[in-house]
Design an enzyme around this catalytic site. Structure first.
Site: not given
Length: 200
Positions: A13, A71, A153, A176
């Site tokens: 990330k 989140d 994932f 993506k």
């Protein structure tokens, strides 16, 4: 030079955000690089609350720079918005991606395609001093009744993207990122940070 501190222990990330700001006068630093090893307890009832909890925790630790946290949740209409804030632990604490997908497919067994509408939502919380901003990215689709695709994932193999005709797991990372909920939220973050650079 703006300093952007990312509330994550996930090196992928942090790297993704560093790559995003390559070539700009923005220094991206992760918690790990600052020696902050504590796990942040996510006790919020929404993904918005969880993003803010993580960002506020880090803001109180570092007291300078711009702190960001994100989140993400998957929201299935037929299930009243589940798994939502519990997406990562839908099948229980420390559940694997496979276990979460299996539980989701089981709950939707026999439900027709048109009733399997779902969306992914990513929230990025940005905190600078006392100022708090929430940025949002949404991707709409349907949940298939089987796994499809090898990439990605999480729920990627069951999430069929409306308008593209593929699951997220059938897209390359580059494809993506162009369309994903997270990609959209990151673009909003980039706009926000570039605006801040102009103000400096």
């Amino acid at each position: 030079m703006l300093r952007l501190i990312v509330a994550t222990h996930n090196p992928n990330k942090a790297k993704e955000i560093k790559d995003f700001f390559k070539g700009y006068p923005v220094e991206v630093v992760s918690m790990k690089e600052l020696g902050i090893e504590e796990d942040i307890e996510e006790y919020g009832n929404t993904i918005e609350e969880n993003a803010l909890i993580k960002a506020r925790f880090l803001r109180d630790k570092v007291k300078e720079g711009i702190v960001i946290s994100d989140d993400t949740g998957l929201f299935v209409e037929y299930l009243g918005g589940q798994p939502g804030v519990y997406s990562a632990r839908f099948a229980g604490e420390n559940a694997t991606y496979e276990e979460n997908n299996r539980k989701l497919l089981k709950l939707l067994e026999g439900v027709p395609y048109e009733k399997r509408k779902a969306y992914f939502k990513t929230i990025i919380a940005v905190i600078e001093g006392e100022k708090e901003v929430l940025l949002e990215g949404v991707l709409e689709g349907h949940i298939l009744d089987h796994l499809q695709g090898e990439n990605g994932f999480g729920y990627d193999p069951v999430f069929f993207v409306d308008g593209i005709g593929k699951t997220l797991a059938e897209l390359s990372l580059e494809e993506k990122n162009k369309i994903s909920h997270r990609g959209k939220a990151l673009l909003k973050l980039k706009e926000y940070i570039l605006k801040r650079l102009e103000e400096n």
